[in-house]
Write a protein that holds these residues in place. Structure first.
Motif, mmCIF file in Angstrom:
data_model
loop_
_atom_site.group_PDB
_atom_site.id
_atom_site.type_symbol
_atom_site.label_atom_id
_atom_site.label_comp_id
_atom_site.label_asym_id
_atom_site.label_seq_id
_atom_site.Cartn_x
_atom_site.Cartn_y
_atom_site.Cartn_z
ATOM 1 N N LEU A 31 36.660 34.911 43.418
ATOM 2 C CA LEU A 31 38.024 34.395 43.831
ATOM 3 C C LEU A 31 38.765 35.719 44.141
ATOM 4 O O LEU A 31 39.695 35.600 45.159
ATOM 5 C CB LEU A 31 38.667 33.511 42.966
ATOM 6 C CG LEU A 31 38.121 32.283 42.754
ATOM 7 C CD1 LEU A 31 38.773 31.390 41.689
ATOM 8 C CD2 LEU A 31 38.113 31.439 44.110
ATOM 9 N N ALA A 32 38.732 36.856 43.741
ATOM 10 C CA ALA A 32 39.273 37.961 43.995
ATOM 11 C C ALA A 32 39.028 38.577 45.393
ATOM 12 O O ALA A 32 39.758 39.338 45.712
ATOM 13 C CB ALA A 32 39.214 38.857 42.725
ATOM 14 N N LYS A 33 38.093 38.179 46.156
ATOM 15 C CA LYS A 33 37.778 38.497 47.384
ATOM 16 C C LYS A 33 38.971 37.781 48.129
ATOM 17 O O LYS A 33 38.906 38.318 49.350
ATOM 18 C CB LYS A 33 36.218 38.292 47.830
ATOM 19 C CG LYS A 33 35.334 38.848 46.808
ATOM 20 C CD LYS A 33 34.186 38.547 47.294
ATOM 21 C CE LYS A 33 32.981 38.938 46.305
ATOM 22 N NZ LYS A 33 31.449 38.474 46.707
ATOM 23 N N LEU A 34 39.502 36.816 47.719
ATOM 24 C CA LEU A 34 40.281 36.094 48.508
ATOM 25 C C LEU A 34 41.891 36.131 48.200
ATOM 26 O O LEU A 34 42.726 35.561 48.875
ATOM 27 C CB LEU A 34 39.881 34.684 48.508
ATOM 28 C CG LEU A 34 38.156 34.447 48.885
ATOM 29 C CD1 LEU A 34 38.091 32.872 48.769
ATOM 30 C CD2 LEU A 34 38.357 34.644 50.423
ATOM 31 N N MET A 35 41.881 36.590 46.925
ATOM 32 C CA MET A 35 43.602 36.375 46.513
ATOM 33 C C MET A 35 43.664 37.697 45.245
ATOM 34 O O MET A 35 42.474 38.116 44.951
ATOM 35 C CB MET A 35 43.594 35.022 45.865
ATOM 36 C CG MET A 35 42.815 34.694 44.507
ATOM 37 S SD MET A 35 43.033 33.054 43.820
ATOM 38 C CE MET A 35 42.248 32.020 45.172
ATOM 39 N N PRO A 36 44.845 37.902 44.812
ATOM 40 C CA PRO A 36 44.881 38.934 43.841
ATOM 41 C C PRO A 36 44.165 38.676 42.665
ATOM 42 O O PRO A 36 44.069 37.179 42.158
ATOM 43 C CB PRO A 36 46.450 38.780 43.542
ATOM 44 C CG PRO A 36 47.056 38.140 44.829
ATOM 45 C CD PRO A 36 46.095 37.311 45.238
ATOM 46 N N GLU A 37 43.445 39.737 41.841
ATOM 47 C CA GLU A 37 42.812 39.315 40.584
ATOM 48 C C GLU A 37 43.391 38.470 39.608
ATOM 49 O O GLU A 37 42.760 37.876 39.071
ATOM 50 C CB GLU A 37 42.245 40.916 40.133
ATOM 51 C CG GLU A 37 41.376 40.735 39.061
ATOM 52 C CD GLU A 37 40.690 41.691 38.721
ATOM 53 O OE1 GLU A 37 40.088 41.797 37.689
ATOM 54 O OE2 GLU A 37 40.792 42.913 39.152
ATOM 55 N N GLU A 38 44.789 38.927 39.417
ATOM 56 C CA GLU A 38 45.064 38.172 38.170
ATOM 57 C C GLU A 38 45.395 36.639 38.673
ATOM 58 O O GLU A 38 45.112 35.751 37.700
ATOM 59 C CB GLU A 38 46.690 38.622 38.055
ATOM 60 C CG GLU A 38 47.285 38.010 36.772
ATOM 61 C CD GLU A 38 46.513 38.106 35.484
ATOM 62 O OE1 GLU A 38 46.419 37.160 34.672
ATOM 63 O OE2 GLU A 38 46.205 39.320 35.260
ATOM 64 N N LEU A 39 45.676 36.073 39.840
ATOM 65 C CA LEU A 39 45.460 34.733 40.222
ATOM 66 C C LEU A 39 44.019 34.280 40.086
ATOM 67 O O LEU A 39 43.990 33.064 39.659
ATOM 68 C CB LEU A 39 46.256 34.708 41.686
ATOM 69 C CG LEU A 39 46.304 33.264 42.414
ATOM 70 C CD1 LEU A 39 47.228 32.465 41.561
ATOM 71 C CD2 LEU A 39 46.898 33.397 43.715
#
Length: 162
Positions: A31-39
């Motif tokens: 998911l961090a490929k698509l959004m900020p890592e924390e999110l």
């Protein structure tokens, strides 16, 4: 490649904690490929809370360990009700997660775990097993295609910038 066979058994609480940590980390990475890592991390944790509110005791969800003929743990799987269907009305199950431990990868255990999951679902009276796969996971996509899975829907995206 040899045809492998595995036996599935219920995870212990400590296996469940370890598998959840690994699954959430893998999901976060994707998911961090698509959004900020924390999110991404929050989304992964929210998924666990949503689909496994009672952990191992969540009704109709089966968190299993796959063992080979020598009794070695070769992977894990999470099988449950199809999230696309109304509660309890579908004859379709869902493979939420499948994982082959690194030392056993590329040796036929992915196919063996998938086959064991399909047999489990059939014994439970289900007639279909669905799943999602990240588009960049070429190895998993190849495994599913070899195993007879076809695309039933496809979500595509493209990043655009001005």
């Amino acid at each position: 490649m040899d045809v492998r066979k595995v036996a599935l058994r219920q995870m212990t609480p400590s296996e469940y904690r370890a598998a959840t940590e690994i699954r959430e980390a893998e999901t976060t990475r994707e998911l961090a490929k698509l959004m900020p890592e924390e999110l991404a991390r929050d989304r992964a944790r929210q998924g666990t809370a949503r689909f496994l509110p009672d952990g191992l005791a969540t009704a109709r969800h089966h968190l299993v360990v796959a063992e080979n003929d020598s009794g070695e743990t070769v992977g894990t799987a999470w099988i449950g009700p199809d999230p696309r269907a109304e509660a309890g009305t579908s004859s379709s199950a869902w493979l939420y997660h499948i994982r082959v431990l690194p030392p056993f990868r590329r040796r036929g255990y992915g196919s063996a775990i998938l086959t064991a999951a399909e047999q489990f679902v059939a014994r439970e009276g289900m007639t279909e097993l669905g799943l999602n796969v990240f588009g960049g996971n070429e190895a998993a996509i190849a495994l599913y295609r070899r195993s007879g899975y076809g695309v039933s829907s496809m979500y595509l995206s493209k990043q655009v910038r001005e």
